[in-house]
Motif scaffolding. Sequence first.
Motif, mmCIF file in Angstrom:
data_model
loop_
_atom_site.group_PDB
_atom_site.id
_atom_site.type_symbol
_atom_site.label_atom_id
_atom_site.label_comp_id
_atom_site.label_asym_id
_atom_site.label_seq_id
_atom_site.Cartn_x
_atom_site.Cartn_y
_atom_site.Cartn_z
ATOM 1 N N ALA A 24 1.364 6.943 5.401
ATOM 2 C CA ALA A 24 1.339 7.832 4.242
ATOM 3 C C ALA A 24 1.702 9.257 4.607
ATOM 4 O O ALA A 24 2.158 10.029 3.761
ATOM 5 C CB ALA A 24 -0.049 7.799 3.600
ATOM 6 N N LEU A 28 -5.767 9.427 6.974
ATOM 7 C CA LEU A 28 -6.308 8.155 7.427
ATOM 8 C C LEU A 28 -5.239 7.075 7.579
ATOM 9 O O LEU A 28 -5.426 6.123 8.345
ATOM 10 C CB LEU A 28 -7.387 7.668 6.442
ATOM 11 C CG LEU A 28 -8.635 8.554 6.320
ATOM 12 C CD1 LEU A 28 -9.596 7.984 5.282
ATOM 13 C CD2 LEU A 28 -9.331 8.673 7.684
ATOM 14 N N VAL A 29 -4.133 7.174 6.828
ATOM 15 C CA VAL A 29 -3.084 6.148 6.866
ATOM 16 C C VAL A 29 -1.825 6.777 7.467
ATOM 17 O O VAL A 29 -1.167 7.588 6.804
ATOM 18 C CB VAL A 29 -2.792 5.601 5.457
ATOM 19 C CG1 VAL A 29 -1.706 4.514 5.519
ATOM 20 C CG2 VAL A 29 -4.074 5.067 4.821
ATOM 21 N N LEU A 73 0.832 -1.208 0.000
ATOM 22 C CA LEU A 73 0.000 0.000 0.000
ATOM 23 C C LEU A 73 0.863 1.253 0.000
ATOM 24 O O LEU A 73 0.612 2.203 -0.733
ATOM 25 C CB LEU A 73 -0.923 -0.006 1.230
ATOM 26 C CG LEU A 73 -1.766 1.265 1.421
ATOM 27 C CD1 LEU A 73 -2.675 1.480 0.229
ATOM 28 C CD2 LEU A 73 -2.571 1.180 2.723
ATOM 29 N N ILE A 74 1.944 1.242 0.825
ATOM 30 C CA ILE A 74 2.819 2.413 0.894
ATOM 31 C C ILE A 74 3.566 2.601 -0.426
ATOM 32 O O ILE A 74 3.768 3.729 -0.898
ATOM 33 C CB ILE A 74 3.794 2.284 2.074
ATOM 34 C CG1 ILE A 74 3.016 2.150 3.388
ATOM 35 C CG2 ILE A 74 4.711 3.490 2.137
ATOM 36 C CD1 ILE A 74 2.039 3.288 3.647
ATOM 37 N N LEU A 85 1.156 4.178 -2.748
ATOM 38 C CA LEU A 85 0.941 5.590 -2.418
ATOM 39 C C LEU A 85 2.149 6.430 -2.821
ATOM 40 O O LEU A 85 1.992 7.563 -3.302
ATOM 41 C CB LEU A 85 0.670 5.735 -0.922
ATOM 42 C CG LEU A 85 -0.678 5.196 -0.428
ATOM 43 C CD1 LEU A 85 -0.763 5.286 1.093
ATOM 44 C CD2 LEU A 85 -1.827 5.967 -1.067
ATOM 45 N N VAL A 101 -6.092 10.451 2.299
ATOM 46 C CA VAL A 101 -5.338 9.218 2.583
ATOM 47 C C VAL A 101 -4.250 9.479 3.627
ATOM 48 O O VAL A 101 -4.025 8.672 4.538
ATOM 49 C CB VAL A 101 -4.741 8.653 1.286
ATOM 50 C CG1 VAL A 101 -3.794 7.491 1.596
ATOM 51 C CG2 VAL A 101 -5.844 8.201 0.351
ATOM 52 N N ARG A 102 -3.559 10.627 3.509
ATOM 53 C CA ARG A 102 -2.531 10.966 4.493
ATOM 54 C C ARG A 102 -3.117 11.050 5.907
ATOM 55 O O ARG A 102 -2.479 10.652 6.882
ATOM 56 C CB ARG A 102 -1.893 12.314 4.140
ATOM 57 C CG ARG A 102 -0.874 12.269 3.019
ATOM 58 C CD ARG A 102 -0.461 13.701 2.638
ATOM 59 N NE ARG A 102 0.562 13.727 1.624
ATOM 60 C CZ ARG A 102 1.866 13.779 1.845
ATOM 61 N NH1 ARG A 102 2.305 13.766 3.097
ATOM 62 N NH2 ARG A 102 2.723 13.807 0.863
#
Length: 476
Positions: free
Chosen positions: A383, A379-380, A14-15, A18, A376-377
Amino acid sequence: MPGHSPLPPPAPPLIEALALAHLLLAEAALLLAVLFLISGSDDLAIDLIWLGRSFWRRLTIYRRHPRADAQSVRLAQSGQIAILVPAWDEAAVIGAMLRHLTATLDYPDYRVFVGLYPNDPEGQAAVAACADPRLQAVRCPRPGPTSKADCLNQLWAALARHEARSGRAFKAVVLHDAEDVVHAQELHVMNALIPRLALVQLPVRPLADPASPWVSGHYLDEFAESHAKDMVVREALGAAVPSAGVATGLCRKMLGRIADARAGQPFDAVSLTEDYELGHRVHALGGRGALVRLKSRGERLAVATAEHFPADFDAAVRQKSRWLAGIALAGWDRIGWPHGLANRWMLVRDRKAILTAMLGLASYALLLLIGLEGVVRALVPAAARLPELAPPGSALAALLWLNLALLGWRLLMRCGFTYAAHGAREAAMALPRALVANFINAAAAVAAIGRYRAMRASSAAPAWGKTSHRFPGQPA
């Protein structure tokens, strides 16, 4: 192995995804920023030339001479002027337009040739009801719609027959549409400047439509700036001044030269934008064109032609897609790149309209993606460790600040021209209307590409791509 530090664990998929998306966003932002800077610098150059020219004329010409107006330039002798009005399926407006024209035109010697079709009995009846000896209905030989240029060629032939019968040549030919509100002093301005100018373009002023302040209203902003600045700069640089198709006066002899070179037909029947190309033909033959801004005494604004423009999104897109297909795409094929640096620069500006419209759409998509990345930043947690998209001091940050400044200047100029032409209320609306205009122009650009591809695939002449019209005082 002993003595060696362990390798860092691989990044989660995922990273990695991203990080790749972040890199692509940064590259896309850099590309768009560079393209916007190029386009914005081009627009800024036009602004600076206009400002410099205006300032110089204030310091020199207008200190020594009073400003001319429509009354001060009148000539003692009035040359005979022909007005050509092509009309296909215009029964709703043509009668009101002609009655207004004949009742208000302050000029003693003109004749109006109205192009009609055999399969348009309502239009024929509307013109016949006007019953003015200065009006001449001209029936096209083929059923409509053909093309606007084809109809204009029939009117040109009728004009030549009238000259042969009367033994008297026209001095100038003026083009109008069936929905135009013609200014009373228009023909005096044409008579004074032709033939010294081979082409005289008066401003076109869109009428405010309370029922459509956004779609119809964006034409107010665009024409206010174009017909007070851009067209003026074209003439100042010595480039071709294109006809707007309405409020255009042409020297009769120049139009005759164009007709002689084209088997008696001065207007190209297979062109989507015959008016635009006409200005380039005049320039190619050595004729000078200019957009002329003269006030009539007692009036705040310059002598101009007013009309309603499309009030809904689809109609605006159809109209503008025809303009873009004819000017930015087919014009490349048909006109090419005539000699002269200024002329080529103006052609680049005309033809970049497709690109700038698509760039605007791409920028909105990019902003949306940047916003999603921000979500996204948040929430993750992993990220959030990705680098900033435009860190302070980076090339991208500098480009973004430059483009922001150019955008602010661009909007300030647009609001200023709208204020001068339409007042404070419309000027305030010009800011949010710029967003509406961007979406209309982007949709028109996409439609123009499809229209151009269809034109290239077909050998048939384009049909009359007209929109529905209304005359002031009629319901929307």
